[in-house]
Every structure is written in structure tokens, then in C-alpha cells.
Scaffold this motif. Structure first.
Motif, PDB file in Angstrom:
ATOM      1  N   ARG A 181     -11.700  34.341  72.598  1.00  0.00           N
ATOM      2  CA  ARG A 181     -11.540  33.120  71.512  1.00  0.00           C
ATOM      3  C   ARG A 181     -12.872  33.613  70.205  1.00  0.00           C
ATOM      4  NH1 ARG A 181     -14.760  33.321  77.269  1.00  0.00           N
ATOM      5  NH2 ARG A 181     -16.011  34.732  76.565  1.00  0.00           N
ATOM      6  N   ASN A 182     -11.878  34.766  69.640  1.00  0.00           N
ATOM      7  CA  ASN A 182     -12.253  35.131  68.378  1.00  0.00           C
ATOM      8  C   ASN A 182     -10.989  34.539  67.571  1.00  0.00           C
ATOM      9  OD1 ASN A 182     -15.663  35.098  67.517  1.00  0.00           O
ATOM     10  ND2 ASN A 182     -14.627  37.355  68.690  1.00  0.00           N
ATOM     11  N   GLY A 183      -9.441  34.857  68.382  1.00  0.00           N
ATOM     12  CA  GLY A 183      -8.460  34.198  68.064  1.00  0.00           C
ATOM     13  C   GLY A 183      -8.043  35.614  67.757  1.00  0.00           C
ATOM     14  N   ARG A 184      -8.342  36.802  68.857  1.00  0.00           N
ATOM     15  CA  ARG A 184      -7.450  38.666  69.243  1.00  0.00           C
ATOM     16  C   ARG A 184      -7.409  38.300  70.252  1.00  0.00           C
ATOM     17  NH1 ARG A 184     -12.304  41.720  65.505  1.00  0.00           N
ATOM     18  NH2 ARG A 184     -11.694  40.531  63.089  1.00  0.00           N
ATOM     19  N   LEU A 185      -5.985  39.435  70.431  1.00  0.00           N
ATOM     20  CA  LEU A 185      -6.219  39.388  71.435  1.00  0.00           C
ATOM     21  C   LEU A 185      -5.149  40.916  71.580  1.00  0.00           C
ATOM     22  CD1 LEU A 185      -5.196  39.122  74.718  1.00  0.00           C
ATOM     23  CD2 LEU A 185      -2.519  38.151  74.249  1.00  0.00           C
ATOM     24  N   TYR A 186      -5.743  42.007  72.289  1.00  0.00           N
ATOM     25  CA  TYR A 186      -5.063  43.553  72.204  1.00  0.00           C
ATOM     26  C   TYR A 186      -4.375  43.831  73.358  1.00  0.00           C
ATOM     27  CZ  TYR A 186      -8.653  43.269  68.942  1.00  0.00           C
ATOM     28  OH  TYR A 186      -9.264  43.269  66.799  1.00  0.00           O
ATOM     29  N   LEU A 187      -4.551  43.073  74.481  1.00  0.00           N
ATOM     30  CA  LEU A 187      -3.676  43.577  75.056  1.00  0.00           C
ATOM     31  C   LEU A 187      -2.408  43.509  75.638  1.00  0.00           C
ATOM     32  CD1 LEU A 187      -5.478  41.468  78.459  1.00  0.00           C
ATOM     33  CD2 LEU A 187      -6.158  43.833  77.802  1.00  0.00           C
ATOM     34  N   PRO A 188      -1.775  44.697  75.839  1.00  0.00           N
ATOM     35  CA  PRO A 188       0.310  44.295  75.517  1.00  0.00           C
ATOM     36  C   PRO A 188       0.520  42.975  75.887  1.00  0.00           C
ATOM     37  CG  PRO A 188      -0.314  46.574  76.637  1.00  0.00           C
ATOM     38  CD  PRO A 188      -1.886  45.353  76.675  1.00  0.00           C
ATOM     39  N   ARG A 189       1.007  42.483  75.023  1.00  0.00           N
ATOM     40  CA  ARG A 189       1.420  40.985  75.435  1.00  0.00           C
ATOM     41  C   ARG A 189       3.110  41.141  76.325  1.00  0.00           C
ATOM     42  NH1 ARG A 189       0.762  37.277  70.402  1.00  0.00           N
ATOM     43  NH2 ARG A 189      -1.376  37.712  70.161  1.00  0.00           N
ATOM     44  N   ALA A 190       3.097  42.520  76.248  1.00  0.00           N
ATOM     45  CA  ALA A 190       4.423  42.166  77.438  1.00  0.00           C
ATOM     46  C   ALA A 190       3.760  42.118  78.278  1.00  0.00           C
ATOM     47  CB  ALA A 190       5.825  43.997  77.151  1.00  0.00           C
ATOM     48  N   TRP A 191       3.287  43.190  79.378  1.00  0.00           N
ATOM     49  CA  TRP A 191       2.358  43.338  80.552  1.00  0.00           C
ATOM     50  C   TRP A 191       2.125  41.715  80.612  1.00  0.00           C
ATOM     51  CZ3 TRP A 191      -0.825  47.950  80.870  1.00  0.00           C
ATOM     52  CH2 TRP A 191       0.031  49.106  80.241  1.00  0.00           C
ATOM     53  N   LEU A 192       1.463  41.224  79.627  1.00  0.00           N
ATOM     54  CA  LEU A 192       0.785  39.869  80.105  1.00  0.00           C
ATOM     55  C   LEU A 192       2.279  38.851  80.839  1.00  0.00           C
ATOM     56  CD1 LEU A 192      -1.735  38.856  76.350  1.00  0.00           C
ATOM     57  CD2 LEU A 192      -1.905  39.444  79.786  1.00  0.00           C
ATOM     58  N   ARG A 193       3.406  38.395  79.894  1.00  0.00           N
ATOM     59  CA  ARG A 193       4.193  38.162  80.069  1.00  0.00           C
ATOM     60  C   ARG A 193       4.840  38.600  81.363  1.00  0.00           C
ATOM     61  NH1 ARG A 193       5.225  38.425  74.570  1.00  0.00           N
ATOM     62  NH2 ARG A 193       6.449  40.248  74.921  1.00  0.00           N
ATOM     63  N   GLU A 194       4.359  39.860  81.901  1.00  0.00           N
ATOM     64  CA  GLU A 194       4.870  40.743  83.355  1.00  0.00           C
ATOM     65  C   GLU A 194       4.283  39.576  84.204  1.00  0.00           C
ATOM     66  OE1 GLU A 194       4.937  44.398  82.900  1.00  0.00           O
ATOM     67  OE2 GLU A 194       6.889  44.707  80.775  1.00  0.00           O
ATOM     68  N   ALA A 195       3.190  39.790  83.945  1.00  0.00           N
ATOM     69  CA  ALA A 195       1.788  39.156  84.874  1.00  0.00           C
ATOM     70  C   ALA A 195       2.261  37.644  85.190  1.00  0.00           C
ATOM     71  CB  ALA A 195       0.391  39.780  84.636  1.00  0.00           C
ATOM     72  N   GLY A 196       3.148  36.897  84.569  1.00  0.00           N
ATOM     73  CA  GLY A 196       3.407  35.096  84.307  1.00  0.00           C
ATOM     74  C   GLY A 196       2.179  34.945  83.592  1.00  0.00           C
ATOM     75  N   ILE A 197       1.517  35.675  82.081  1.00  0.00           N
ATOM     76  CA  ILE A 197       1.032  35.121  81.526  1.00  0.00           C
ATOM     77  C   ILE A 197       1.519  34.524  79.548  1.00  0.00           C
ATOM     78  CG2 ILE A 197      -1.709  34.932  80.031  1.00  0.00           C
ATOM     79  CD1 ILE A 197      -1.889  37.008  82.701  1.00  0.00           C
ATOM     80  N   ASP A 198       1.624  33.492  79.151  1.00  0.00           N
ATOM     81  CA  ASP A 198       1.195  33.530  78.098  1.00  0.00           C
ATOM     82  C   ASP A 198       0.710  34.162  76.969  1.00  0.00           C
ATOM     83  OD1 ASP A 198       2.948  32.351  76.141  1.00  0.00           O
ATOM     84  OD2 ASP A 198       2.285  30.529  75.986  1.00  0.00           O
ATOM     85  N   PRO A 199       0.913  34.856  76.144  1.00  0.00           N
ATOM     86  CA  PRO A 199      -0.405  35.503  75.451  1.00  0.00           C
ATOM     87  C   PRO A 199      -0.631  33.951  74.653  1.00  0.00           C
ATOM     88  CG  PRO A 199       1.351  36.876  75.430  1.00  0.00           C
ATOM     89  CD  PRO A 199       1.843  35.552  75.948  1.00  0.00           C
ATOM     90  N   GLU A 200       0.340  33.222  73.600  1.00  0.00           N
ATOM     91  CA  GLU A 200      -0.481  32.434  72.922  1.00  0.00           C
ATOM     92  C   GLU A 200      -1.343  31.408  73.701  1.00  0.00           C
ATOM     93  OE1 GLU A 200      -0.126  32.635  69.514  1.00  0.00           O
ATOM     94  OE2 GLU A 200       0.730  34.164  69.894  1.00  0.00           O
ATOM     95  N   GLY A 201      -1.057  31.026  74.475  1.00  0.00           N
ATOM     96  CA  GLY A 201      -1.532  29.942  75.817  1.00  0.00           C
ATOM     97  C   GLY A 201      -2.697  30.674  76.105  1.00  0.00           C
ATOM     98  N   PHE A 202      -2.468  31.420  76.145  1.00  0.00           N
ATOM     99  CA  PHE A 202      -4.081  32.580  77.078  1.00  0.00           C
ATOM    100  C   PHE A 202      -4.980  32.231  75.715  1.00  0.00           C
ATOM    101  CE2 PHE A 202      -6.758  36.439  77.087  1.00  0.00           C
ATOM    102  CZ  PHE A 202      -7.207  35.713  78.373  1.00  0.00           C
ATOM    103  N   LEU A 203      -4.772  32.506  74.544  1.00  0.00           N
ATOM    104  CA  LEU A 203      -5.532  32.621  73.497  1.00  0.00           C
ATOM    105  C   LEU A 203      -5.817  31.369  72.962  1.00  0.00           C
ATOM    106  CD1 LEU A 203      -3.690  35.110  70.091  1.00  0.00           C
ATOM    107  CD2 LEU A 203      -5.870  34.954  71.135  1.00  0.00           C
TER     108      LEU A 203
END
Length: 359
Positions: A181-203
Motif C-alpha cells: 500500500r506504500n508502493g513497496r514490494l520486497y518479495l522475490p518477484r520471480a517467486w510471485l510470478r511462479e505462484a501466478g501473481i503479477d507483481p505490478e498487479g499486486f502492488l
């Protein structure tokens, strides 16, 4: 690299330390609580360090011009290492501590570099990137704490850095929703994509999902491995320092356990360890378990290597030990007095970083 004057020890004024304690009592309650388990001379040194780190973190986060704030912080750091600290209580206190303990400036510079990465909005695609960030904002603090306790052995420093990074991974896992919610994402983005989550969409729209739970479970598993490796380093710390460090380790890892119990949902809720759970862990400090040394000689985490090298490249302390002049009997009496006072009051202390960012 400028160092404090070799001709005299810089003074440590009680008024400066009192100002640092006041800052941490409201701004870093986790450290303020954990510090009560440290012998007082080490506690004062750690208080000065954490007060400077707290001010630095706030200056960057709350500034509308983080680059300018970082430039000012580097100037303050240069001045205190030159033995002419600027007119801040934390700077004066830390200048004296750095001189007495042989605290490498490079470790504080690493911390500021981590803050700079935040300011520039750096992204982390893989675990190695997250570990590199964590090494700067938390691993460096772990190493600095070990140095303040008189430890300069490379194996012990490597384990102290492990503990700092583990705490930061715990922080990251706990604060996913708040950070997004503050525009920050510290999770590995490759891990998110592997889990079916788009990092920019999640932000854009942070939401809890089973995929996110899988990512957090994976990250906390890395943290748990580092916590266990860090345990072996605790056996080598001065005996009077172990309870404080073990308290921080137990209560930080408890955050991960509580997050798992809540299904790894750190988006719609903030994970908090109940007061009763904290109390049970703190009461166990009087019976510290045997922490084996099997992992003590494990290779230093690649991302932490430069932190350990910074200590080996820096001259040793001006004072051989902050603990050497603290009589054993007076220390025991002080601890009993504090424990008696705490027994008469409700447990208010919460420990969530020692050393970790935003804790």
C-alpha cells in the motif's frame, strides 16, 4: 577513512544517552524492551547505535527529498568518525561508541546504502536481491551488535549477520500488505510470478491468495534456516549478552510462527504475537537451552560477506571490552532489581527487531 582521534577517548554523556533512550522508547519499542536483557555498558552502546539508525531511517522515510536526506546523513557519519560529531545526541554518543569498540564505518555506510535502495525504489526479482537488501538494512546491524559485544571472530560475525537477515525476512513477510500500500514490494518477484501473481498487479491492488501464502511460507523457511544457523553464534557471545540476543531471536521467529498460524495472511491483517506468547518466551530466558555449535563454521552467506570483511579490515577497539569493567556482582544485583521491578508491573514490552528495518 577518517577515524576518531587516537589521542583521547571521546566522552559519553549521560544526557546524550538519556535522549537516545527517550527516542527509542517511543520509536523502537522492540529494541527498548530487548535492551533490558543486556548488561548496562553494552546496552548504552547499543542504544547509541540504534538511536542513530532510527533517526537515519526516519530521515529518509519522512523526507520529501530522500537523496538530500541521505547526503546529510553521510555528512553526519563523516563528522562523527572524524571525532567531531554534529550537534545531535545520537551522533555524540555513537562517536564515542565507535571509537571505543572499533566499529567499522563501512557497516553504517552499508545501512545507508540499503536506505538509498529504498529511496530509489529498487526492485528485487530473485531471492539473492532480497538477501542483498536485507544484508544492508539488517545484517549490518547484526554484525554491529556483535562488534559492540567485543566479538570480531569471522564465524561469529557471519552468524550475527544471519540473524539480522532472518529478522528482516520476517519483517518483509509480516509487512507485505502495508508495504504494498506504500508502493513497496520486497518479495522475490520471480517467486510471485511462479505462484501466478503479477507483481505490478499486486502492488496496484494487494490481495491475499493461496499463491501469496506459498511465497511467504517459502521465504519464512529461508528465515528459519538462518535463525538456526544464528543460534550457534549465540554460544560464542559473552554470557551476559546471550539472553538479550536470544530474546530477540525467539520473539522475532515467533512472528513467523504466528503468521503461519493465520494462514500467512499479512495483507488484510497485521501479525502480532499475543502478549501471553511473548511472556512465555521471555520467562524461558532464565533457562537458556543448549545451542549447539554445529553450524558455527558454515560458510558466510554470500550477500553478507562484505560485512564480515569490513570488520577484519578495521582496527580493533580502543577499549578491549565494554564488559570488562562491569563487575559480575553489580551486574547480578542490577538484573535482580530490574526483574523485581518488572514483576510488579504489567508486561508492556514487545520485541519485534532488533536490529531490523522498521522494527
Amino acid at each position: 577513512m577518517p577515524t576518531p582521534s587516537a589521542e583521547r577517548l571521546l566522552p559519553m554523556h549521560e544526557a546524550d544517552l538519556a535522549a537516545c533512550r527517550t527516542l527509542l522508547k517511543t520509536g523502537s519499542r522492540s529494541f527498548f524492551a530487548a535492551a533490558h536483557f543486556l548488561p548496562y555498558r553494552c546496552r548504552d552502546a547499543a542504544t547509541a547505535l540504534y538511536a542513530f539508525c532510527r533517526q537515519a531511517d526516519d530521515a529518509v522515510d519522512e523526507s520529501g527529498a530522500p537523496a538530500e536526506a541521505l547526503a546529510v546523513l553521510h555528512q553526519r557519519l563523516d563528522a562523527l568518525y572524524a571525532g567531531t560529531p554534529q550537534n545531535y545526541p545520537a551522533d555524540r554518543a555513537l562517536a564515542a561508541v565507535a571509537q571505543r569498540c572499533g566499529l567499522p564505518k563501512a557497516l553504517l555506510e552499508a545501512l545507508l546504502e540499503g536506505f538509498a535502495w529504498d529511496a530509489e525504489g529498487r526492485c528485487y526479482d530473485d531471492l539473492e536481491g532480497v538477501l542483498s537488501y536485507s544484508a544492508r538494512v539488517a545484517g549490518a546491524v547484526g554484525v554491529m551488535m556483535a562488534v559492540l559485544m567485543g566479538e570480531r571472530d569471522a564465524h561469529v560475525l557471519a552468524r550475527a549477520a544471519d540473524m539480522g537477515v532472518a529478522m528482516q525476512l520476517t519483517n518483509i513477510s509480516r509487512d507485505v500488505g502495508e508495504d504494498a500500500r506504500n508502493g513497496r514490494l520486497y518479495l522475490p518477484r520471480a517467486w510471485l510470478r511462479e505462484a501466478g501473481i503479477d507483481p505490478e498487479g499486486f502492488l496496484a491492488e494487494p490481495r491475499y491468495s493461496e499463491g501469496l501464502a506459498e511465497v511467504l511460507a517459502r521465504l519464512l523457511a529461508v528465515a528459519d534456516t538462518l535463525y538456526r544457523r544464528a543460534d550457534s553464534g549465540l554460544t560464542r557471545l559473552p554470557s551476559r549478552c546471550r539472553p538479550g540476543m536470544y530474546a530477540a531471536r525467539l520473539l522475532y521467529s515467533a512472528i513467523g510462527e504466528q503468521l503461519a498460524a493465520c494462514g500467512y495472511d499479512s495483507v488484510s491483517r497485521r501479525t502480532v504475537v499475543p502478549g501471553g506468547g511473548k511472556l512465555r518466551r521471555l520467562l524461558g530466558l532464565g533457562r537458556l537451552p543448549w545451542l549447539g555449535e554445529s553450524d558455527l563454521a558454515a560458510p558466510v552467506l554470500a550477500e553478507n560477506h562484505f560485512l564480515v570483511e569490513a570488520v577484519s579490515a578495521h582496527p580493533g577497539p580502543r577499549v578491549s571490552s565494554l564488559l570488562e569493567s562491569e563487575g559480575r556482582i553489580s551486574w547480578v544485583l542490577e538484573r535482580w532489581a530490574e526483574l523485581d521491578a518488572r514483576a510488579r508491573l504489567p508486561l508492556r514490552a514487545t520485541i519485534s527487531a532488533s536490529g531490523a528495518r522498521r522494527a
